[in-house]
Design a protein around this motif. Structure first.
Motif, PDB file in Angstrom:
ATOM      1  N   ALA A 392       0.827  -1.212   0.000  1.00  0.00           N
ATOM      2  CA  ALA A 392       0.000   0.000   0.000  1.00  0.00           C
ATOM      3  C   ALA A 392       0.863   1.265   0.000  1.00  0.00           C
ATOM      4  CB  ALA A 392      -0.944  -0.010   1.204  1.00  0.00           C
ATOM      5  N   LEU A 393       1.912   1.269   0.839  1.00  0.00           N
ATOM      6  CA  LEU A 393       2.783   2.454   0.911  1.00  0.00           C
ATOM      7  C   LEU A 393       3.613   2.611  -0.365  1.00  0.00           C
ATOM      8  CD1 LEU A 393       3.345   4.438   3.532  1.00  0.00           C
ATOM      9  CD2 LEU A 393       1.792   2.562   3.811  1.00  0.00           C
ATOM     10  N   HIS A 394       3.965   1.509  -0.996  1.00  0.00           N
ATOM     11  CA  HIS A 394       4.670   1.571  -2.286  1.00  0.00           C
ATOM     12  C   HIS A 394       3.771   2.296  -3.303  1.00  0.00           C
ATOM     13  CE1 HIS A 394       7.293  -0.816  -5.421  1.00  0.00           C
ATOM     14  NE2 HIS A 394       7.389   0.484  -5.559  1.00  0.00           N
ATOM     15  N   SER A 395       2.507   1.896  -3.354  1.00  0.00           N
ATOM     16  CA  SER A 395       1.556   2.543  -4.277  1.00  0.00           C
ATOM     17  C   SER A 395       1.310   3.997  -3.898  1.00  0.00           C
ATOM     18  CB  SER A 395       0.223   1.783  -4.276  1.00  0.00           C
ATOM     19  OG  SER A 395       0.435   0.460  -4.709  1.00  0.00           O
ATOM     20  N   PHE A 396       1.207   4.252  -2.603  1.00  0.00           N
ATOM     21  CA  PHE A 396       0.956   5.603  -2.095  1.00  0.00           C
ATOM     22  C   PHE A 396       2.072   6.563  -2.556  1.00  0.00           C
ATOM     23  CE2 PHE A 396       1.966   8.631   1.376  1.00  0.00           C
ATOM     24  CZ  PHE A 396       0.785   9.356   1.444  1.00  0.00           C
ATOM     25  N   TYR A 397       3.329   6.154  -2.341  1.00  0.00           N
ATOM     26  CA  TYR A 397       4.481   6.992  -2.722  1.00  0.00           C
ATOM     27  C   TYR A 397       4.618   7.105  -4.240  1.00  0.00           C
ATOM     28  CZ  TYR A 397       6.453   7.759   1.913  1.00  0.00           C
ATOM     29  OH  TYR A 397       6.654   8.187   3.198  1.00  0.00           O
ATOM     30  N   SER A 398       4.372   5.999  -4.902  1.00  0.00           N
ATOM     31  CA  SER A 398       4.488   5.964  -6.354  1.00  0.00           C
ATOM     32  C   SER A 398       3.458   6.896  -6.998  1.00  0.00           C
ATOM     33  CB  SER A 398       4.288   4.509  -6.795  1.00  0.00           C
ATOM     34  OG  SER A 398       4.105   4.446  -8.157  1.00  0.00           O
ATOM     35  N   ASP A 399       2.211   6.806  -6.545  1.00  0.00           N
ATOM     36  CA  ASP A 399       1.135   7.656  -7.088  1.00  0.00           C
ATOM     37  C   ASP A 399       1.385   9.136  -6.801  1.00  0.00           C
ATOM     38  OD1 ASP A 399      -0.002   5.308  -7.841  1.00  0.00           O
ATOM     39  OD2 ASP A 399      -1.872   5.534  -6.724  1.00  0.00           O
ATOM     40  N   ALA A 400       1.941   9.416  -5.611  1.00  0.00           N
ATOM     41  CA  ALA A 400       2.159  10.816  -5.217  1.00  0.00           C
ATOM     42  C   ALA A 400       3.296  11.466  -6.006  1.00  0.00           C
ATOM     43  CB  ALA A 400       2.456  10.892  -3.723  1.00  0.00           C
ATOM     44  N   ASN A 401       4.210  10.629  -6.532  1.00  0.00           N
ATOM     45  CA  ASN A 401       5.405  11.189  -7.164  1.00  0.00           C
ATOM     46  C   ASN A 401       5.511  10.952  -8.669  1.00  0.00           C
ATOM     47  OD1 ASN A 401       7.300  12.246  -4.868  1.00  0.00           O
ATOM     48  ND2 ASN A 401       6.331  10.401  -4.083  1.00  0.00           N
ATOM     49  N   LYS A 553       9.270   5.896  -4.434  1.00  0.00           N
ATOM     50  CA  LYS A 553       8.711   7.027  -5.183  1.00  0.00           C
ATOM     51  C   LYS A 553       8.887   6.886  -6.692  1.00  0.00           C
ATOM     52  CE  LYS A 553       9.419  10.162  -1.271  1.00  0.00           C
ATOM     53  NZ  LYS A 553      10.249  11.208  -0.681  1.00  0.00           N
ATOM     54  N   SER A 554       9.713   5.924  -7.107  1.00  0.00           N
ATOM     55  CA  SER A 554      10.007   5.780  -8.547  1.00  0.00           C
ATOM     56  C   SER A 554       8.897   5.078  -9.323  1.00  0.00           C
ATOM     57  CB  SER A 554      11.313   4.999  -8.740  1.00  0.00           C
ATOM     58  OG  SER A 554      12.368   5.686  -8.148  1.00  0.00           O
TER      59      SER A 554
END
Length: 598
Positions: A392-401, A553-554
């Motif tokens: 979930a946090l991988h997706s959260f950071y990825s979507d935000a960046n 974030k990538s």
């Protein structure tokens, strides 16, 4: 036994806030109609994708349609998963699936049309500032161009598509529907029918007779079907060779690695490095033999519990707290986002009547991720929470960046963040635990993850490599050939101290992953990359945390090997696998020390 609650009885704080996606079905239907209407806007682009401005407009429209279709699809299926028996959401999920197929068909002209342009023209488009946001898409199209055939040949290959599913479909029907297993006497002497689901339960029995009976019954049944299953697996390999040749790849293995732009060395490095580390696995198996107090360790002893009755009761609130505490090494920024997720309506916690089983993390771009759990108050469920929050946090950071197109990370990277969370939780628990019995239980739990996720999956990967190479060299692949390759690998991996039962030679016949060829190695590389990250974070602190957050974030903005390399894990070398093996060695040494004093 306590009755399972209905969906209506689930308190709000234990449900996900699905209204963050759509307020209600009326809002969903409105967006559904908008997407349906927007498909007509694609019509003017047909046959016109030959200049930067038109291609840009088409890509912008494609993204808009895809994003809204994804939102509709995710909401409908998540509502369906809340209660699979609810006919309203069953219908909604079917409606969303049909729309998704319709959209795929409507968008399918874009890639072939752009690919029909000359290589020079594609190079010009890649360099065009107007298409800067789509540079990666165009580079990827250019990379694939060498393996795209003429229009007529592509049409022919598309028609073969259904045919190519045959080996997998036949195996699935035989394996799941037609095969019947005999009855096995359980611990109480009662006859219980053996099934796929019960097999592992039997292998985890404390009664060795039960384990052996289940093992022999399982492989005895497969042996009776060896010619049919041998033919389906051989046909699947032939299919892979056909596609590799048709699409001009040097081999079936290189064809499967191409989509992630991964070199063959990543695959062979994994196998070679694991071979070098087999002595550590053999030490662990020796320890297993000692703890089980058996003269010979057999294949059916590999899942037997090593610690006398041991239960850890952990409530959901305790699990949340422990997950937060254990992930503190990831720093304040991560901690904040994690807390927001644990308390911000991301998670659907407990089982209710009709709810989909298992656990997953999912969501649509532009809204926070969601996690489905079926939490039980035990150790396994706590690790599941840590694992799914990693996704979930991988997706959260990825979507935000990242923008929509670059946010989706590939399968090769997908298990890294989830497994890293488990590694940090395990490290935290081992440091906190003083009870030797509890410690041994945790060490066994972790060591078995290495055995099944790294060693076993690498052995599968090697089996696939050997059998495909034999076929590519024109050698036959009879059931006897499959069995010999498989048995020899088991002997090599499990070592001289293990009694490798002849029956294990039939295990290749029950592995469904072999019909999704060259996929299993990703479990082993993902686990190794995560273990390497965890080691760096615990030893280096902030610099390693910063690199890791950069990885999260990538998203999918570059090829997976490049994303990992920038974050300090270079999977093109054996180093991360060696780091993972040093962690495994440390576990075995801790277990050896503990057992001396017990």
């Amino acid at each position: 036994m306590k009755q399972v609650t209905t969906r209506a009885e689930v308190p709000q704080e234990h449900r996900w806030s699905i209204e963050d996606l759509f307020a209600d079905t009326a809002a969903w239907n409105k967006e559904y109609e908008e997407v349906k209407g927007s498909l007509a806007k694609l019509e003017p682009f047909h046959g016109k994708l030959n200049n930067a401005e038109t291609i840009k407009q088409c890509f912008v429209l494609e993204d808009d349609i895809s994003l809204h279709t994804e939102r509709l699809y995710v909401y409908a299926h998540m509502k369906h998963h809340e209660d699979m028996a609810d006919p309203a959401y069953q219908a909604l999920s079917e409606k969303a699936t049909k729309l998704s197929v319709e959209v795929s068909e409507a968008l399918s002209f874009i890639t072939p049309e752009v690919l029909a342009l000359s290589e020079d023209k594609l190079q010009q488009l890649i360099a065009d500032p107007a298409l800067a946001a789509y540079k990666r898409t165009l580079e990827e199209m250019l990379r694939q161009k060498a393996h795209i055939l003429s229009k007529q040949e592509e049409a022919l290959l598309a028609q073969v598509g259904n045919l190519s599913q045959a080996p997998s479909n036949i195996f699935a029907m035989l394996n799941n529907a037609d095969m019947k297993f005999p009855k096995v006497k359980d611990e109480n002497g009662e006859e219980v029918e053996l099934t796929h689901g019960r097999y592992i339960q039997f292998l985890e029995s404390r009664d060795r007779r039960v384990r052996q009976s289940a093992f022999e019954a399982m492989y005895g049944t497969y042996r009776k079907q060896k010619n049919t299953i041998g033919a389906t697996l051989s046909a699947n390999i032939t299919k892979n060779l056909f596609y590799a040749k048709a699409r001009k790849y040097p081999s079936a293995l290189e064809m499967s690695l191409f989509s992630d732009n991964i070199s063959k060395e990543v695959y062979t490095n994994l196998i070679d490095t694991i071979h070098e580390s087999l002595p550590i696995l053999h030490r662990y198996l020796e320890l297993r033999k000692k703890l089980l107090k058996v003269d010979e360790l057999h294949m059916y002893d590999l899942f037997a519990p090593l610690v006398e009755e041991f239960k850890m009761d952990i409530t959901y609130e305790q699990a949340k707290q422990m997950v937060e505490d254990s992930l503190e090494p990831l720093g304040e920024e991560y901690g904040k986002a994690l807390h927001q997720g644990l308390d911000g309506g991301w998670i659907d916690v407990y089982e209710n009547e009709g709810k989909r089983s298992g656990a997953y993390s999912w969501g649509a771009y532009g809204t926070h991720p969601y996690v489905l759990l079926n939490h039980k108050d035990n150790l396994n469920s706590m690790f599941t929470l840590a694992h799914e929050m990693g996704h979930a946090l991988h997706s959260f950071y990825s979507d935000a960046n990242q923008d929509y197109r670059n946010a989706q990370y590939p399968i090769f990277l997908a298990e890294v963040a989830s497994t890293l969370n488990e590694a940090l939780l395990m490290d935290y628990m081992l440091k906190k635990t003083t009870d030797p019995k509890a410690k041994l239980y945790l060490l066994t739990y972790y060591a078995d993850q290495f055995r099944t996720t790294v060693f076993r999956q690498t052995m599968f990967a090697e089996f696939e490599k050997i059998t495909h190479e034999k076929a590519e060299q024109g050698e036959s692949l009879t059931p006897q050939d499959f069995s010999k390759v498989y048995y020899d690998l088991n002997k090599e991996y499990h070592g001289p101290g293990m009694a490798v039962d002849q029956d294990i030679e039939m295990e290749w016949a029950r592995i469904p992953h072999f019909y999704n060829s060259f996929y299993v190695y990703k479990y082993a590389t993902g686990f190794s990359a995560a273990t390497s990250f965890a080691k760096q974070i615990l030893e280096e602190g902030q610099p390693a945390v910063d690199r890791y957050l950069g990885f999260l974030k990538s998203g999918g903005s570059d090829y997976p090997i490049n994303i990992l390399k920038r974050a300090g894990v270079d999977m093109s070398t054996p180093e991360p696998i060696k780091q993972a093996m040093s962690v495994f060695k440390d576990l075995v040494e801790q277990m050896e020390e503990l057992t001396k004093s017990m």
